[in-house]
Design a protein around this motif. Structure first.
Motif, PDB file in Angstrom:
ATOM      1  N   ALA A  18      -5.439  -3.847   1.187  1.00  5.78           N
ATOM      2  CA  ALA A  18      -4.890  -2.650   1.819  1.00  5.78           C
ATOM      3  C   ALA A  18      -5.959  -1.950   2.649  1.00  5.78           C
ATOM      4  O   ALA A  18      -6.920  -1.412   2.112  1.00  5.78           O
ATOM      5  CB  ALA A  18      -4.334  -1.702   0.763  1.00  5.78           C
ATOM      6  N   ALA A  23      -3.416  -3.688   8.243  1.00  6.31           N
ATOM      7  CA  ALA A  23      -2.066  -3.199   8.493  1.00  6.31           C
ATOM      8  C   ALA A  23      -1.700  -3.408   9.957  1.00  6.31           C
ATOM      9  O   ALA A  23      -0.584  -3.840  10.273  1.00  6.31           O
ATOM     10  CB  ALA A  23      -1.957  -1.719   8.112  1.00  6.31           C
ATOM     11  N   LEU A  56       3.123   0.337   5.594  1.00  2.24           N
ATOM     12  CA  LEU A  56       1.807  -0.290   5.432  1.00  2.24           C
ATOM     13  C   LEU A  56       0.693   0.752   5.421  1.00  2.24           C
ATOM     14  O   LEU A  56      -0.230   0.680   4.606  1.00  2.24           O
ATOM     15  CB  LEU A  56       1.550  -1.290   6.561  1.00  2.24           C
ATOM     16  CG  LEU A  56       2.335  -2.587   6.514  1.00  2.24           C
ATOM     17  CD1 LEU A  56       2.236  -3.308   7.855  1.00  2.24           C
ATOM     18  CD2 LEU A  56       1.836  -3.461   5.389  1.00  2.24           C
ATOM     19  N   ALA A  59       0.531   2.496   2.116  1.00  8.88           N
ATOM     20  CA  ALA A  59      -0.109   1.649   1.099  1.00  8.88           C
ATOM     21  C   ALA A  59      -1.615   1.602   1.319  1.00  8.88           C
ATOM     22  O   ALA A  59      -2.393   1.720   0.371  1.00  8.88           O
ATOM     23  CB  ALA A  59       0.481   0.231   1.135  1.00  8.88           C
ATOM     24  N   ALA A  60      -2.028   1.453   2.572  1.00 13.65           N
ATOM     25  CA  ALA A  60      -3.458   1.357   2.875  1.00 13.65           C
ATOM     26  C   ALA A  60      -4.196   2.659   2.585  1.00 13.65           C
ATOM     27  O   ALA A  60      -5.328   2.649   2.102  1.00 13.65           O
ATOM     28  CB  ALA A  60      -3.652   0.961   4.344  1.00 13.65           C
ATOM     29  N   PRO A  70     -10.087  -1.028  -2.460  1.00 12.29           N
ATOM     30  CA  PRO A  70      -8.647  -1.174  -2.231  1.00 12.29           C
ATOM     31  C   PRO A  70      -8.112  -2.453  -2.862  1.00 12.29           C
ATOM     32  O   PRO A  70      -8.820  -3.453  -2.991  1.00 12.29           O
ATOM     33  CB  PRO A  70      -8.527  -1.223  -0.710  1.00 12.29           C
ATOM     34  CG  PRO A  70      -9.881  -1.540  -0.197  1.00 12.29           C
ATOM     35  CD  PRO A  70     -10.864  -1.106  -1.241  1.00 12.29           C
ATOM     36  N   MET A  73      -1.778  -5.408  -0.793  1.00 12.76           N
ATOM     37  CA  MET A  73      -0.455  -4.998  -0.339  1.00 12.76           C
ATOM     38  C   MET A  73       0.269  -6.273   0.089  1.00 12.76           C
ATOM     39  O   MET A  73      -0.362  -7.269   0.438  1.00 12.76           O
ATOM     40  CB  MET A  73      -0.519  -3.954   0.776  1.00 12.76           C
ATOM     41  CG  MET A  73      -1.220  -4.353   2.024  1.00 12.76           C
ATOM     42  SD  MET A  73      -1.293  -2.930   3.171  1.00 12.76           S
ATOM     43  CE  MET A  73      -2.283  -3.659   4.475  1.00 12.76           C
ATOM     44  N   ASP A  92       2.764  -2.509  -3.020  1.00  7.32           N
ATOM     45  CA  ASP A  92       1.358  -2.450  -3.418  1.00  7.32           C
ATOM     46  C   ASP A  92       1.303  -2.440  -4.932  1.00  7.32           C
ATOM     47  O   ASP A  92       2.337  -2.395  -5.595  1.00  7.32           O
ATOM     48  CB  ASP A  92       0.660  -1.217  -2.813  1.00  7.32           C
ATOM     49  CG  ASP A  92       1.259   0.094  -3.301  1.00  7.32           C
ATOM     50  OD1 ASP A  92       1.229   0.352  -4.532  1.00  7.32           O
ATOM     51  OD2 ASP A  92       1.765   0.872  -2.470  1.00  7.32           O
TER      52      ASP A  92
END
Length: 149
Positions: A18, A23, A56, A59-60, A70, A73, A92
């Motif tokens: 992530a 992303a 995305l 989630a990141a 991290p 994902m 995630d």
């Protein structure tokens, strides 16, 4: 990884770390997949890509907030030709971030409402094992001449 099964074209990126750069890369790869397999006008394609990118980005940015590093994902997209529904799932394995009620920043907090506005249906499930966002678009025509390369 891009797959095409018997009944639907499918796209999957599993276990991607992530981060904002990845992303963006997934967004580009998804754009290529959409162009290859579906008959989408520029507006619908933009809606799909922006909604997926928002999921995305969430989630990141938030799933692993406070973690040492991290985590993964996952993105899965599939089209059901029987119902003409395109579904993109972003998930995630992190924690749902509870909004701090004491902090008001008008530039933040627009991602989820944007996802709802850009899709026909959006579902968000959060558990201690992670969060899953399912984005659905109806009446998506598949390109009949598409093939896996």
């Amino acid at each position: 990884m891009t797959e095409q099964g018997d009944s639907a074209a499918a796209f999957a990126k599993i276990g991607v770390i992530a981060g904002p750069e990845l992303a963006s890369q997934i967004r580009q790869e998804l754009a290529h997949w959409l162009q290859q397999y579906f008959l989408l006008d520029a507006e619908k394609s933009s809606d799909v890509l922006l909604a997926v990118y928002e999921a995305l980005a969430n989630a990141a940015e938030f799933a692993y907030d406070g973690a040492d590093q991290p985590g993964p994902m996952h993105v899965r997209a599939a089209h059901d030709p029987d119902t003409s529904v395109l579904t993109v799932t972003v998930s995630d394995e992190g924690r749902w971030r509870v909004k701090d009620q004491n902090v008001h920043n008008p530039a933040r907090g627009r991602g989820i409402p944007l996802m709802h506005a850009l899709t026909d249906r959006t579902e968000i499930d959060s558990t201690p094992a992670g969060t899953e966002v399912r984005l659905h678009w109806d009446d998506i025509a598949q390109n009949c001449g598409s093939r896996t390369t």
